[in-house]
Every structure is written in C-alpha cells, then in structure tokens.
Design an enzyme around this catalytic site. Structure first.
Site, PDB file in Angstrom:
ATOM      1  N   CYS A   2      10.859  15.358 -30.608  1.00 47.36           N
ATOM      2  CA  CYS A   2      10.066  14.625 -31.595  1.00 47.36           C
ATOM      3  C   CYS A   2       9.962  13.167 -31.175  1.00 47.36           C
ATOM      4  O   CYS A   2      10.849  12.614 -30.538  1.00 47.36           O
ATOM      5  CB  CYS A   2      10.633  14.659 -33.003  1.00 47.36           C
ATOM      6  SG  CYS A   2      10.853  16.296 -33.666  1.00 47.36           S
ATOM      7  N   ARG A  27       7.177  14.266 -26.151  1.00 49.61           N
ATOM      8  CA  ARG A  27       8.472  14.594 -26.760  1.00 49.61           C
ATOM      9  C   ARG A  27       8.382  15.786 -27.713  1.00 49.61           C
ATOM     10  O   ARG A  27       9.401  16.267 -28.205  1.00 49.61           O
ATOM     11  CB  ARG A  27       9.009  13.389 -27.530  1.00 49.61           C
ATOM     12  CG  ARG A  27       9.208  12.172 -26.654  1.00 49.61           C
ATOM     13  CD  ARG A  27       9.671  11.005 -27.481  1.00 49.61           C
ATOM     14  NE  ARG A  27      10.998  11.221 -27.973  1.00 49.61           N
ATOM     15  CZ  ARG A  27      12.109  10.821 -27.363  1.00 49.61           C
ATOM     16  NH1 ARG A  27      12.036  10.172 -26.238  1.00 49.61           N
ATOM     17  NH2 ARG A  27      13.282  11.063 -27.889  1.00 49.61           N
ATOM     18  N   TRP A  74       8.561  18.457 -32.446  1.00 51.32           N
ATOM     19  CA  TRP A  74       9.024  19.650 -31.726  1.00 51.32           C
ATOM     20  C   TRP A  74       9.902  20.380 -32.733  1.00 51.32           C
ATOM     21  O   TRP A  74      10.982  19.911 -33.089  1.00 51.32           O
ATOM     22  CB  TRP A  74       9.817  19.253 -30.496  1.00 51.32           C
ATOM     23  CG  TRP A  74      10.197  20.401 -29.616  1.00 51.32           C
ATOM     24  CD1 TRP A  74       9.460  20.949 -28.618  1.00 51.32           C
ATOM     25  CD2 TRP A  74      11.435  21.129 -29.625  1.00 51.32           C
ATOM     26  NE1 TRP A  74      10.150  21.983 -28.017  1.00 51.32           N
ATOM     27  CE2 TRP A  74      11.371  22.108 -28.624  1.00 51.32           C
ATOM     28  CE3 TRP A  74      12.589  21.052 -30.408  1.00 51.32           C
ATOM     29  CZ2 TRP A  74      12.411  23.000 -28.372  1.00 51.32           C
ATOM     30  CZ3 TRP A  74      13.633  21.929 -30.154  1.00 51.32           C
ATOM     31  CH2 TRP A  74      13.528  22.898 -29.135  1.00 51.32           C
ATOM     32  N   ASN A  98      13.725  12.015 -36.133  1.00 47.86           N
ATOM     33  CA  ASN A  98      13.991  12.715 -34.864  1.00 47.86           C
ATOM     34  C   ASN A  98      15.472  13.058 -34.860  1.00 47.86           C
ATOM     35  O   ASN A  98      16.300  12.182 -35.089  1.00 47.86           O
ATOM     36  CB  ASN A  98      13.643  11.792 -33.690  1.00 47.86           C
ATOM     37  CG  ASN A  98      14.059  12.378 -32.353  1.00 47.86           C
ATOM     38  OD1 ASN A  98      14.155  13.594 -32.202  1.00 47.86           O
ATOM     39  ND2 ASN A  98      14.317  11.519 -31.395  1.00 47.86           N
ATOM     40  N   GLY A  99      15.810  14.328 -34.607  1.00 48.72           N
ATOM     41  CA  GLY A  99      17.224  14.734 -34.596  1.00 48.72           C
ATOM     42  C   GLY A  99      17.429  15.927 -35.514  1.00 48.72           C
ATOM     43  O   GLY A  99      16.461  16.613 -35.871  1.00 48.72           O
ATOM     44  N   GLU A 483      14.783  24.945  -8.026  1.00 47.51           N
ATOM     45  CA  GLU A 483      13.879  23.961  -8.635  1.00 47.51           C
ATOM     46  C   GLU A 483      12.425  24.454  -8.549  1.00 47.51           C
ATOM     47  O   GLU A 483      11.654  24.293  -9.495  1.00 47.51           O
ATOM     48  CB  GLU A 483      14.075  22.603  -7.940  1.00 47.51           C
ATOM     49  CG  GLU A 483      13.082  21.513  -8.308  1.00 47.51           C
ATOM     50  CD  GLU A 483      13.071  21.115  -9.780  1.00 47.51           C
ATOM     51  OE1 GLU A 483      13.882  21.632 -10.566  1.00 47.51           O
ATOM     52  OE2 GLU A 483      12.201  20.316 -10.161  1.00 47.51           O
ATOM     53  N   LYS A 487      10.061  24.956 -11.780  1.00 52.64           N
ATOM     54  CA  LYS A 487       8.750  24.295 -11.933  1.00 52.64           C
ATOM     55  C   LYS A 487       7.683  25.331 -12.256  1.00 52.64           C
ATOM     56  O   LYS A 487       6.884  25.144 -13.156  1.00 52.64           O
ATOM     57  CB  LYS A 487       8.344  23.551 -10.649  1.00 52.64           C
ATOM     58  CG  LYS A 487       9.021  22.253 -10.348  1.00 52.64           C
ATOM     59  CD  LYS A 487       8.653  21.093 -11.242  1.00 52.64           C
ATOM     60  CE  LYS A 487       9.552  21.022 -12.432  1.00 52.64           C
ATOM     61  NZ  LYS A 487      10.802  20.367 -12.321  1.00 52.64           N
ATOM     62  N   GLU A 490       8.117  26.998 -15.850  1.00 56.36           N
ATOM     63  CA  GLU A 490       7.960  26.173 -17.046  1.00 56.36           C
ATOM     64  C   GLU A 490       6.522  25.742 -17.297  1.00 56.36           C
ATOM     65  O   GLU A 490       6.159  25.470 -18.436  1.00 56.36           O
ATOM     66  CB  GLU A 490       8.901  24.966 -17.046  1.00 56.36           C
ATOM     67  CG  GLU A 490       8.547  23.843 -16.128  1.00 56.36           C
ATOM     68  CD  GLU A 490       9.516  22.654 -16.231  1.00 56.36           C
ATOM     69  OE1 GLU A 490       9.972  22.334 -17.333  1.00 56.36           O
ATOM     70  OE2 GLU A 490       9.811  22.054 -15.176  1.00 56.36           O
ATOM     71  N   HIS A 506      21.867  41.396  -2.565  1.00 55.02           N
ATOM     72  CA  HIS A 506      22.808  41.849  -3.591  1.00 55.02           C
ATOM     73  C   HIS A 506      22.120  42.095  -4.934  1.00 55.02           C
ATOM     74  O   HIS A 506      22.798  42.216  -5.951  1.00 55.02           O
ATOM     75  CB  HIS A 506      23.935  40.822  -3.744  1.00 55.02           C
ATOM     76  CG  HIS A 506      24.729  40.636  -2.490  1.00 55.02           C
ATOM     77  ND1 HIS A 506      25.626  41.581  -2.030  1.00 55.02           N
ATOM     78  CD2 HIS A 506      24.723  39.636  -1.565  1.00 55.02           C
ATOM     79  CE1 HIS A 506      26.154  41.161  -0.893  1.00 55.02           C
ATOM     80  NE2 HIS A 506      25.623  39.996  -0.591  1.00 55.02           N
ATOM     81  N   LYS A 604      10.108  16.789 -23.507  1.00 58.97           N
ATOM     82  CA  LYS A 604      10.626  16.020 -22.376  1.00 58.97           C
ATOM     83  C   LYS A 604      12.113  15.698 -22.546  1.00 58.97           C
ATOM     84  O   LYS A 604      12.904  15.881 -21.640  1.00 58.97           O
ATOM     85  CB  LYS A 604       9.813  14.735 -22.237  1.00 58.97           C
ATOM     86  CG  LYS A 604      10.218  13.866 -21.065  1.00 58.97           C
ATOM     87  CD  LYS A 604       9.816  14.517 -19.769  1.00 58.97           C
ATOM     88  CE  LYS A 604      10.179  13.693 -18.559  1.00 58.97           C
ATOM     89  NZ  LYS A 604      10.160  14.521 -17.344  1.00 58.97           N
TER      90      LYS A 604
HETATM   91  C1  AGP Z   1      12.499  20.203 -15.801  1.00 58.13           C
HETATM   92  O1  AGP Z   1      11.227  20.066 -15.325  1.00 58.13           O
HETATM   93  C2  AGP Z   1      12.736  19.736 -17.191  1.00 58.13           C
HETATM   94  N1  AGP Z   1      12.067  18.565 -17.532  1.00 58.13           N
HETATM   95  C3  AGP Z   1      14.203  19.783 -17.626  1.00 58.13           C
HETATM   96  O2  AGP Z   1      14.837  20.819 -16.977  1.00 58.13           O
HETATM   97  C4  AGP Z   1      15.012  18.476 -17.451  1.00 58.13           C
HETATM   98  O3  AGP Z   1      15.284  18.230 -16.118  1.00 58.13           O
HETATM   99  C5  AGP Z   1      16.294  18.613 -18.292  1.00 58.13           C
HETATM  100  O4  AGP Z   1      15.952  18.788 -19.634  1.00 58.13           O
HETATM  101  C6  AGP Z   1      17.209  17.419 -18.133  1.00 58.13           C
HETATM  102  O5  AGP Z   1      16.635  16.240 -18.623  1.00 58.13           O
HETATM  103  P1  AGP Z   1      17.293  14.844 -18.320  1.00 58.13           P
HETATM  104  O6  AGP Z   1      17.257  14.637 -16.848  1.00 58.13           O
HETATM  105  O7  AGP Z   1      16.443  13.849 -19.058  1.00 58.13           O
HETATM  106  O8  AGP Z   1      18.699  14.877 -18.826  1.00 58.13           O
END
Ligand code: AGP
Length: 609
Positions: A2, A27, A74, A98-99, A483, A487, A490, A506, A604
C-alpha cells in the site's frame, strides 16, 4: 505494501494527490481512493482497480485543495473492492493506512458492541471509529488520535484528515515507512521519498513512535507514547535525487528503463569505493581486529535479494575465505538460529522495508550479532536499525521486478569481499589490484549485453506459449538460474523452475519433454564441461535449449538460441549472465500482454509478514 500520500498547503490540487499516488502505485494497485476537504466538508472518492479508474470518477482533477489524503492498496484484509478501498471515513474523519492492525478483530467486536456499524472488511476501519468514539467522549482531535492509537497492535503508517480540524493533517508511523516532505508552506507525507521528489528535496524521515501534526505553521513531531515534542531539525535530510529517476523517461516500462540503467547504477555503486576498495570497510564501524576475527557470515534476504546473497556467498567464501550461511528471511527467525559472537550478520534489501528481512535483522540484533545491511533506500528502516550500512547506488527502483537493485547488490558484495579478503591477508596486493581492474570493466561488459535487446525481443515471440520453463546453472551461476526463473514467473505468469544443473537428474528432468524451453546459464568456467553434458541430456529428451554463454561457437550446434555475453572474470560473470534473462522475461511478459511493472498479486515493498 500500500502507498499513502498526504498534502497540506496553499498550492494543492486533486491532481497533485493523484500524481503522488501514481508514483506509489508500484506498492499496490488493486484499489485506490482520495479524500479532501471541500471548505470544511469531507469529499471522498474511491474505487476498485487502478488510479486511472479513480481518475475517471473525479469531477475535476484541476480543482484546488489545501488539504487531502490518498491511498493505493494491496489487499491484506478484505477483497479488492470499492468498500474496502481507503480512505475509510467515519463522522467526517478519514484515514489512510499502510500495514496491519493485528488486533482489529477484538477492536471491531468492541466497537460493534457499542453500536458502531462497519462498511468494509478491512482492519483499517476500526481507526476512524475509535477516533470518532473518543471525540464523542470530549477528547480533542489530538487526544482522540493518541487514545485510538494506544489501542492498536501491529504495524502501521497512518494519515488522518478531519472536518473538525480543517487546517491540520495528522500522520503516525509505527512499523511502516513514512516520510514528510517540506517545501516552504507546503507539506507532504508519503510512504516513500520518490513520491514527493518532484516537489521538494527536503525530507524528515519519521521514526517508529512519531506522531506528526502538519499545518501552515509547520511540522510538529511528538513521541506518541511520551507526548514529548521531538526536535525535527536534526531529522531534516536533503535528498538530491533528480525526480526524473523516478520517471519512465521515454521507456515503455520502468522495468525496461531499470534494466538499461544497470551499467550506470553498478558504476555509481562501485564508484563509491573503487579509488580505495578498503574504504568500504569504514562503513562497518568494526575494528580491524574484529574484522579479521570474523568467523562466520550469516546472510539473510528475500526474493531477488536472496539470490544476490547466494552469489555473494560464492564471492565472499572464495576471496575472503570466511564460511557463509544464507537463509531466506521468513525462515531464519523461526528456526532458533545459532549466532556466535564472531558472526557478521548481513541483511540484503533493496527497499529496507521488507517485513521478513527486518524481523530477521531484529532477531540477530537481539542475539548480539553485529548487523550490516546492504540497502538501496537511504533512511529506510533496515538502514536505521542496522549497526552499519553499505548503500547500493541504484537510484529509485519502481518496477516490481527487481533488476538494477540485484546487480548493484552484487557490486557491493564484490567490493566487500575483495576488501575483507585483502584485510585478512587472503588476497595478495597483485590479486587485489587485478580484481579491482576486473570489477571496473563490468559496466562496459553490461553495456554490451544490453545490445542484445532488439534480438531478444524478436526471439521471445517463439516462447510466449510455453507452459513451463527450466533454468539451470552451476556454481556461481546457479543463483542466476533461480533469478531468471523468478523474473519469468513473476511477470509472465509462466511456470518456471530454477535449479542447479547437476541436480536436474534428481527430479526436474521429468519436466523435460518435446518443446520445453530449458535455459542454461553457462559461461566458460571450471564447471562448463559438466554443463555441456547436461545440455545433451536435455536435447536427448526434446527440450529446446537456450544458452547464455561467452563461448557461442561451442554451443552453436547444441542450442536453439545462443545468447552471447562478454567473457569476464568468472566470479563476476553473474553481472552479465543475468541481463539476457531479465530481457527475456520482460519481452515474453510484454508479448503476453501483461503489465510488467505491476504484476498481479505482487507489490514492490513487502511490508507484511
Ligand atoms: C523480485 O523481482 C521481487 N521484487 C522480490 O523478490 C524482492 O526482491 C523481495 O521482495 C525483496 O525485496 P527487498 O530487496 O526490498 O527486501
């Protein structure tokens, strides 16, 4: 998760609230709303969907206002809907949050029992009800807010607006990020700095327990619980980031812009220390003796930052010969971790606000570890709570999918490893100087990989209908395979698995059948020949091989697609091997018609556990 935004001053407009909100949309983006005072009457607009949907509802975005609050959501409690969108208003009091308010069920029961009725399923709605109830008891607005907050458990950043006090905006921080921006007679609050950057460079970074009153006379910050007035002067920070860094600057998406910003961001991060890499150790505030005595490094992070940590483990163990443990933050704190006296704890976090990482960091601190955070956001919670901070210089990262934060984290970890290796006498002066030269060449090598963009866009079309993808790598490129898979899944919503190539036999090899794309991250290194065998195993089962390598000739007749990256020092190869995977994920997602900057269900900053 949020985003919250607030304004009080002389030059406001509905559009200003919307613009602030748009910069926070990364966010959370399942519903949005704004509230402002129309003389002394509260006007409230909210809707399910994105800020553009909210815009369509508003009578005029040019309309002048002096005070207003805004929210992009969110969902945590309650489905995305207009009713559950913020602000939540009761008796002319509007609240954005937010929270998570953990005890909202008990509070809701209590409020229902005294006749309050609720119009949403959110935890937030208890806040305006509590304030309204306190006002009815004869408390002033300020006392009513304080009394309401004393009943809340959990983490929250709140913005509050009331018809009763039309010249004052209230903001509270307790566990969720919140900053105040000051531009003459205009005051802002927001979940992060970039949201306010177009208006000012002057910020007050709030701390947990801060209760702020914003009005035309200025900002007053009180300690919530001690009611003590806090002197804001020493909190004032000048943030000199061009507002354009938080704009798309002609790119179709933030993600693509941020992929292309990587050589510059890595150069900025390296530039901090490359004149004298040992100077990075000054940031640690450890004596030379303590540094030399480090017996173990414990890294903790989430998502992409965790994969940067996995690469960091290879680099630190190789160059500094210190054993490194690494954990996913959400697992770490619940396994009763063993932290010995000579352990250096490193959290890695772009935002510095990830709830799981913060909780793990606090756990380590409570067990007396020295906590270092590698973080991108100045003044973030992780940075403020850690014993020492190494800042990455990526600039604001807006796209939900992390890209430049990853490569700048690798840069910080590499300089750290070189410096510790030198200090501990593991590296000779020649090795140290040679590694430094190799590192300085990394941004140029990254530039070269970016030239593949147009071609990767073309070939991406061949994979948009894939159901599954496998990403395989060995050694230091195994985290890059992970990674790459993260990517892709997501932003394109294609199922993808990242595995160490040697582990394929395995289990994951069962997924390989005719037409399944298998990406091998295989620069020439000590394990290259072994990876070639794995490629043959995939080909024998009909898999479509995509290879990321610096030896295209060797792969030419083995892979359907060969993505050629420059040859660089093998410990630094992840800087270049990750870029084709970022571009591949990006183009596949765009071709599939997805909003890559705002993928479904994600946000984010993950500020809830
Ligand atoms: C990956 O593309 C995401 N944005 C997510 O995995 C992110 O790296 C993770 O939430 C950690 O965020 P931070 O580095 O702000 O702690």
């Amino acid at each position: 998760m949020c985003g919250i935004f607030g304004y009080i001053g002389r030059n406001g407009s509905v559009n200003l609230l919307l613009e602030g909100l748009k910069r926070l949309e990364y966010r959370g983006y399942d519903s949005a709303g704004i509230a402002f005072l129309n003389s002394t009457r509260l006007s409230l607009y909210k809707t399910r969907g994105k800020i553009s949907d909210l815009e369509d509802l508003l009578p005029s975005t040019e309309r002048q206002i002096n005070i207003g609050i805004a929210h992009t959501r969110w969902a945590t409690h309650g489905v995305p809907s207009t009713e559950n969108a913020h602000p939540h208003a009761v008796d002319g009091i509007a609240v954005v949050h937010n929270g998570i308010i953990e005890n909202f069920r008990q509070l809701r029961q209590k409020l229902l029992s005294v006749g309050c009725s609720f119009s949403s399923e959110t935890d937030t709605e208890v806040v305006p009800h509590l304030i309204a109830l306190n006002l009815k008891k004869g408390l002033s607005m300020e006392e009513a807010i304080r009394a309401a907050i004393s009943e809340l458990q959990g983490s929250f950043a709140l913005g509050i607006l009331s018809e009763r006090t039309p010249d004052t905006l209230y903001a509270v921080r307790n566990g969720s990020p919140l900053v105040i921006g000051v531009d003459g007679d205009n005051y802002f609050f927001a979940s992060d700095i970039p949201a306010v950057l177009p208006y000012t460079k002057h910020f007050l970074i709030l701390e947990d327990g801060d209760f702020c009153k914003l009005n035309c006379r200025g900002v007053e910050i009180y300690n919530l619980y001690e009611k003590r007035l806090v002197e804001p002067g020493h909190r004032m920070t000048v943030i000199d980031i061009p507002a354009s860094q938080a704009e798309k600057c002609g790119y179709e998406h933030f993600m693509l812009k941020e992929i292309f910003e990587q050589p510059g961001a890595v150069m900025n991060t390296l530039g901090e220390w490359m004149d004298d890499p040992l100077s990075i150790l000054d940031e640690l505030h450890l004596s030379i003796r303590d540094m030399i005595d480090i017996e173990r490094v414990q890294i903790v992070a989430c998502g992409t930052s965790y994969y940067a940590g996995l690469v960091g483990r290879y680099i630190i163990e190789t160059l500094a010969r210190i054993p490194v443990d690494i954990d996913i933050a959400s697992e770490y704190r619940y396994r009763n971790p063993i932290i010995k006296k000579k352990t250096l704890f490193i959290s890695i976090t772009q935002s510095g606000e990830t709830a799981d990482t913060l909780a793990a960091q606090r756990e380590a601190k409570s067990r007396n570890a020295h906590v270092l955070t590698i973080c991108n956001v100045v003044g973030s919670t992780a940075a403020r709570e850690a014993d020492s901070v190494i800042y990455t210089r990526a600039g604001p990262e807006i796209g939900v999918a992390s890209t430049k934060s990853f490569t700048t984290q690798l840069a910080a970890l590499s300089v750290f490893a070189i410096a510790v290796g030198m200090k501990r006498g593991i590296l000779s002066r020649e090795e140290f100087d040679s590694l430094k030269r190799h590192l300085m060449k990394v941004p140029e090598a990254m530039e070269k990989v970016l030239r593949l963009d147009g071609w990767i866009k073309e070939i991406s079309g061949n994979f948009i209908n894939a159901r599954d993808f496998l990403f395989l790598g060995r050694g230091i490129n195994y985290p890059i395979a992970m990674e790459g898979a993260l990517k892709l899944k997501e932003i394109s919503y294609i199922h993808a698995e990242g595995y160490p190539a040697g582990e394929m036999k395995h289990g994951p090899i069962a997924l390989v059948e005719d037409g399944v794309p298998v990406v091998f991250v295989c620069p020439v290194d000590a394990l290259f020949v072994k990876t070639l065998s794995n490629i043959e195993e995939v080909r024998a089962r009909g898999g479509r091989v995509i290879a990321v390598t610096d030896d295209p000739e060797c792969l030419r007749d083995k892979a359907e697609i060969v993505m050629t990256v420059p040859s660089i020092h093998s410990l630094l190869s992840p800087f270049v091997t990750v870029i084709p995977l970022q571009l591949l994920a990006y183009h596949i997602a765009v071709l599939r018609g997805h909003n890559v900057d705002q993928p479904r269900n994600l946000a984010k900053s993950v500020t809830v556990e």
